[in-house]
Design an enzyme around this catalytic site. Structure first.
Site, PDB file in Angstrom:
ATOM      1  CG  ASN A   1     -69.027 -26.348  19.566  1.00 41.30           C
ATOM      2  OD1 ASN A   1     -68.004 -26.109  18.931  1.00 41.30           O
ATOM      3  ND2 ASN A   1     -70.127 -25.649  19.412  1.00 41.30           N
TER       4      ASN A   1
ATOM      5  CG  HIS B   1     -59.225 -29.567   9.010  1.00 40.49           C
ATOM      6  ND1 HIS B   1     -59.723 -30.442   9.941  1.00 40.49           N
ATOM      7  CD2 HIS B   1     -58.107 -29.037   9.556  1.00 40.49           C
ATOM      8  CE1 HIS B   1     -58.927 -30.457  11.000  1.00 40.49           C
ATOM      9  NE2 HIS B   1     -57.943 -29.600  10.796  1.00 40.49           N
TER      10      HIS B   1
ATOM     11  CB  SER C   1     -64.747 -33.481  12.742  1.00 40.87           C
ATOM     12  OG  SER C   1     -64.345 -34.637  12.034  1.00 40.87           O
TER      13      SER C   1
ATOM     14  CD  GLU D   1     -58.052 -28.041  16.724  1.00 40.13           C
ATOM     15  OE1 GLU D   1     -58.052 -26.851  16.448  1.00 40.13           O
ATOM     16  OE2 GLU D   1     -57.028 -28.747  16.673  1.00 40.13           O
ATOM     17  CB  SER D   2     -62.103 -33.771  15.554  1.00 36.72           C
ATOM     18  OG  SER D   2     -61.853 -33.021  14.396  1.00 36.72           O
ATOM     19  CG  HIS D   3     -55.845 -35.224  15.136  1.00 38.81           C
ATOM     20  ND1 HIS D   3     -54.547 -35.619  15.135  1.00 38.81           N
ATOM     21  CD2 HIS D   3     -55.876 -34.138  14.315  1.00 38.81           C
ATOM     22  CE1 HIS D   3     -53.816 -34.819  14.388  1.00 38.81           C
ATOM     23  NE2 HIS D   3     -54.602 -33.903  13.875  1.00 38.81           N
TER      24      HIS D   3
ATOM     25  NE  ARG E   1     -48.460 -27.294  17.476  1.00 40.18           N
ATOM     26  CZ  ARG E   1     -48.582 -28.615  17.344  1.00 40.18           C
ATOM     27  NH1 ARG E   1     -47.996 -29.420  18.202  1.00 40.18           N
ATOM     28  NH2 ARG E   1     -49.286 -29.138  16.360  1.00 40.18           N
ATOM     29  CG  ASP E   2     -55.161 -24.601  18.867  1.00 40.42           C
ATOM     30  OD1 ASP E   2     -54.531 -23.827  18.118  1.00 40.42           O
ATOM     31  OD2 ASP E   2     -55.926 -25.486  18.442  1.00 40.42           O
TER      32      ASP E   2
ATOM     33  CE  LYS F   1     -60.045 -24.371  18.514  1.00 43.81           C
ATOM     34  NZ  LYS F   1     -59.070 -23.889  17.523  1.00 43.81           N
TER      35      LYS F   1
END
Lengths: 742, 239
Positions: A498, A48, A538, A93-95, A116-117, A91
């Site tokens: 991506n 990660h 991910s 992102e995965s969770h 936050r990013d 951006k």
């Protein structure tokens, strides 16, 4: 005082390091690490944080050019110039793993992390999107996950005050047990007011701001780097808990300290918490840090150095202030009722030194921990998956042509993947901040940029089935379709982010999918001049049955240079001409029709020629800017008939159409429901049709006048004749009926 | 007479504060100020706007903490003097919590947050907030809330109805009153109410979000235009 276990190779293995990686740690340090140090390596070298199995491939993607101000991997998010002295930070992102275990908090903190990013860059978030994948929607566990995830996204975004304006929801049994939850955020910042994630200037104070630190989320990054299994439920404590109210305060305070130029650098604390932010900021600034964990505000008594360093408590930031500004930073955070505490200072020795209880607990070279520094880099073995032989053997002749095309159309419009996602997006605040010119439900969302004539078109896209059937072309289509959606809204595609969701990279078939997909994505990005500004990988999206469909989600930003060019997907007026751009083909490969109606996942990915697609999009934008186009909707899932149907009812009001399309040797089911790419349905005023067709001809784009809008029915050739109000109702309510049935 | 001055109260979790400010100042061309919740002065504004958002996170009851903010004492005083106050969404919740308006906003009957465009019928156009609408006019305006289900005891409800305190009701596009048009379960489809004196309005839908055709509708302008007219007697000139 905490007694730490003595480090052995067994403990290193328990923490997820391989024997070779443990040896690398010994070599970097020239000694056996302390337990705390080992924990830091374990988490920073997790998949990660380190991207160790992907970074070599990611570096082959086009990552510069166009209007890029900050490229991939340089900062928390990419930055693209949009003119008028403004830039866009965005951006995705995965969770995924947290959401599989605890859907509400997993999804909520995914949204929080990506927001936050964006604001650590100094940008105020103006839009969010969510790309979601779930298993079979009839399954009670899946329904629980869908409801929890959607609720969590709404909970966080609505309270924070960002409109959630676009996204996708797909259902497929490959995602059973391992849903995908990818969150994207977009922010706006003035040139010269951006912040950077670096630590520079010996003696500058290092401050922790925002929430206090608890035991939540310890080793969350490590948890994200293994396959989900029967034991995963026990990892629930690895899932963090989000507090969007605190995040809103953190946003305002952070933007204030950046605006007042009080700081050298700032980084969000996401995965691996204090460890990651101290190491990465030090490595980037080629400096070091000395921090004392006794000064960190903590939520629980008796936390060890190891726990504080690895905690993933949310809504925290690490700030390097300019010396002398600490009090002003504290005042601003106090105004917003938040902590801002100095916990150490910047050094020049390249080391991150950590104290706790009066003892030095860790002294590690910052660079050795960080991505792009000393973290391991692997290129894994690839093998073409055997299933491709079977799927590629599919021939259209093997399935019968249905008798009732109207029935197929209604069935497709009501199917979970094509049906309106209204049930979900009505739980999201889509209009807060009063910039949403087009919300969910069309081709791309459109957000106007206040005080300018400009607007942004925003889209996420990926058809995982296509990528499964042909990883390279499937990924090309994901980029092409996102760009087409942006162009349909009147936008020029600028750049992508991506989120690469794949299975276990140690399986050669999975790595083959990953490498091929990245290759295809790169090829498409070059053609559309949309560099990759960053994103997220991910891996380990597996459940006991196997890997998920390879799902490289594309998040794209396009620039609409004048708000007059904003274009809707739905028909606008009666008596308009309906124009089809592009070529119909005799294929149903990979289509929703083939999967849903015939229950076959087979064939190749649909036809795509990147050059043909580029020409189509250029023409489309040209026509829109010339004021010739009333509406534009791309042909995608469900094919031409579904596109025409949606054009009838996704506008402000229902408008029917009468369509005559030539078969040209194309089977009727392929004509109506095939998903060959590079096609768009336009409508235009009757006196503009000729000009439009001439423009298309000059641009070398096939175009045909296929009918006229008006009435309350959609008629296609002699094969389909349905009432628009009825298909609209089916499309709009079927997902809610499916998920809310008791 | 000087232009009406709008004051937008900023609680820490307000998130529609910029939107109300933008509507009042940039679209309407009025004067507007942000009023920080920790401050004790309203800076001589004519109209106080309590904007939408999640003032204190709303982990307790919505608006239950914000009513204790220092500025709320001033807002109550302003209202008691006959000054105009409008609470939108979370602002409506704060007004009921602080006793400036009757009733309470419960969780939506669907138990879900709901954000969609709804139709409202103007029930009383004699107020300072609604004079620019026609009586019975149907306007299109978004709601975005999890707790907008207006509730009160039957006696109070009857009183509100008799006094003409209902400002807006949720209706169908043709103005008819149906249960399906009610997005949250509010009693009598109530979307917004005045106080008895008519100088305080609370409403769940967001007029500040529909003041520009670019964003799909400008049906919310009437609320702001009515206030301008009531306070400075001016016909607004839109920028």
């Amino acid at each position: 005082m905490h007694t730490e276990p003595t480090v052995t190779i067994e403990i290193a293995r328990e923490l997820g390091l391989t024997d070779e990686e443990y040896q690398m740690v010994l070599d970097y340090l020239g000694r056996t690490p302390s337990y705390t140090e080992l924990g830091m390596y374990s988490v920073m070298w997790s998949e990660h944080c380190s991207y160790k199995n992907s970074i070599a491939v990611l570096k082959t993607l086009p990552r510069s050019g166009g209007r890029l101000l900050v490229g991939a991997g340089e900062e928390n998010a990419g930055l693209v110039d949009i003119g008028d002295g403004l830039a866009v930070a965005f951006k995705i992102e995965s969770h995924n793993h947290p959401s599989a275990i605890e859907p509400f908090q997993g999804a909520a903190t995914g949204v929080g992390g990506i927001l936050r990013d964006i604001f650590t860059m100094g940008a105020r978030p103006i839009a969010a999107c969510d790309s979601l994948r779930f298993g079979d929607p009839d399954n009670p566990r899946v329904q629980y996950l869908v409801k929890g995830v959607v609720h969590g996204i709404g909970h966080y975004g609505n309270c924070f005050g960002v409109p959630t304006v676009a996204g996708e929801i797909y259902f497929d049994s490959s995602y059973q047990g391992n849903p995908l939850v990818n969150a994207m955020a977009v922010g706006i910042v003035k040139h010269g007011q951006t912040a950077t994630a670096t630590a520079e200037g010996e003696g500058n104070p290092v401050m922790i701001v925002g929430s206090s630190t608890g035991r939540d989320g310890i080793h969350g990054a490590t948890f994200a780097s293994v396959d989900l299994s029967a034991d995963s439920e026990s990892k629930r404590p690895s899932v963090q808990v989000g507090d969007p109210f605190t995040e809103k305060l953190l946003l305002e305070a952070t933007l204030e300290i950046i605006r007042e130029d009080l700081i050298v650098g700032i980084q969000d604390m996401g995965a691996a918490g204090i460890t990651c932010s101290t190491c990465e900021m030090s490595a980037k600034g080629k400096s070091g840090m000395h921090i004392n964990l006794d000064l960190v505000p903590i939520r629980e008594e008796g936390m060890s150095a190891y726990e504080i360093l690895l905690s993933e408590s949310q809504e925290r930031m690490l700030v390097v202030a300019k010396k002398g500004n600490e009090q002003r930073v504290r005042d601003i955070f106090e105004k917003w009722d938040l902590h801002a505490v100095t916990i150490g200072h910047v050094t020049g020795d390249g080391m991150v030194t950590v104290e706790r209880d009066g003892e030095v607990k860790a002294v590690v070279p910052a660079d050795s921990l960080a991505l792009g520094g000393g973290a391991p880099v692997y290129i894994r073995e690839t093998r073409r998956p055997d299933y491709l032989d079977t799927t590629l053997a599919f021939r259209i002749e093997s399935v019968p042509v249905p008798a009732d095309f109207g029935g197929v159309l209604v069935s497709l419009l009501s199917s979970p993947n094509i049906a309106s996602k209204r049930w979900a997006y009505e739980q999201y605040d889509t209009s807060v901040r009063t910039n949403t010119a087009q919300g969910p439900g069309g081709d791309a969302a459109v957000i106007r940029v206040k005080d300018t004539r400009r607007a942004l078109a925003i889209k996420t896209d990926c058809n995982g089935r296509y990528v499964y059937l042909n990883p390279r072309r499937g990924a090309q289509i994901a980029v092409a379709e996102a760009a087409r959606n942006v162009a349909c809204a009147g936008g020029l595609p600028l750049a992508i982010t991506n989120c690469l969701n794949f299975g276990n990279p140690y399986k050669p078939e999975v790595y083959y999918q990953f490498k091929e997909a990245c290759g295809g994505m790169g090829e498409a990005c070059l053609v559309f001049d949309t560099p990759v500004t960053g994103g997220n990988v991910s891996f380990y999206n597996e459940n006991p049955v196997g890997a998920v469909y390879p799902t490289p989600v594309i998040g794209m930003i396009g620039l609409i240079d004048d708000i007059d060019h904003i274009t809707q997907a739905g028909f606008r007026a009666a008596d308009d001409r309906v124009i089809l751009l592009g070529t119909n083909r005799n294929e149903i490969d990979g289509s929703e029709y083939l999967a849903h109606w015939h229950d076959i996942v087979g064939g190749d990915a649909p036809y795509l020629d990147l050059e043909e697609e580029r020409r189509l999009q250029a023409l489309l934008l040209d026509a829109i800017r010339k004021g010739l186009v009333h509406s534009a909707h791309d042909v995608s899932d469900g094919g031409l008939a579904v596109t025409l149907a949606e054009s009838c009812f996704i506008g402000d009001r229902n408008i029917g159409a009468t369509i005559q399309i030539a078969h040209d040797g194309v089977r009727k089911d392929a004509l109506y429901f095939g998903e060959a790419q590079s096609r768009v349905v336009l409508s235009c005023a009757p006196d503009k049709a000729e000009e439009l067709l001439a423009l298309a001809k000059a641009a070398g784009v096939p175009a045909a006048d296929i009918g006229v809008t008006g009435g309350d029915r959609l008629r296609i050739n002699e094969d389909i004749d349905v009432e628009v109000a009825l298909i609209s109702e089916a499309h709009s309510t079927s997902l809610s009926k499916l998920l809310e049935k008791v | 007479m000087a232009k009406a001055k709008f004051g937008v109260v900023v609680f820490p979790g307000s998130n529609c504060d910029h939107d109300a400010y933008h509507a009042a100042k940039h679209v309407l061309g009025g004067q507007a100020e942000f009023l920080w919740h920790k401050e004790g002065s309203l800076q001589d504004v004519d109209v106080v706007i309590l904007p939408g958002g999640f003032s204190y996170g709303d982990y307790l009851r919505c608006g239950a903490i914000s009513r204790f903010s220092p500025i709320m004492k001033e807002v109550v005083r302003h209202a008691d003097r006959g000054g105009h106050v409008i609470g939108i969404c979370n602002g409506f919740q704060i007004l009921t919590e602080s006793g400036l308006l009757p009733g309470a906003l419960l969780r939506n009957r669907s138990l879900k947050f709901v954000c969609r465009q709804v139709h409202l019928r103007v029930e009383n156009n004699t107020s300072a907030f609604t004079s620019r609408y026609r009586q019975g006019q149907v306007i299109s305006i978004p709601v975005a809330h999890g707790e907008g289900n207006f509730y009160t005891d039957q006696d109070t409800l009857a009183e509100i109805e008799e006094n003409g305190q209902v400002a807006f009701r949720y209706v169908e596009a043709d103005g008819s009153l149906t249960d399906a048009a009610n997005p949250n379960g509010s009693l009598n489809n109530i979307a917004g109410i005045f106080n008895k004196e008519g100088n305080v309005l609370g409403m769940m839908p967001h007029p500040e979000r529909v003041v520009e055709q670019l964003l799909g509708s400008d049906d919310g302008l009437g609320v702001f235009e009515s206030l301008l007219l009531a306070i400075s007697g001016e016909e607004p000139v839109l920028s």
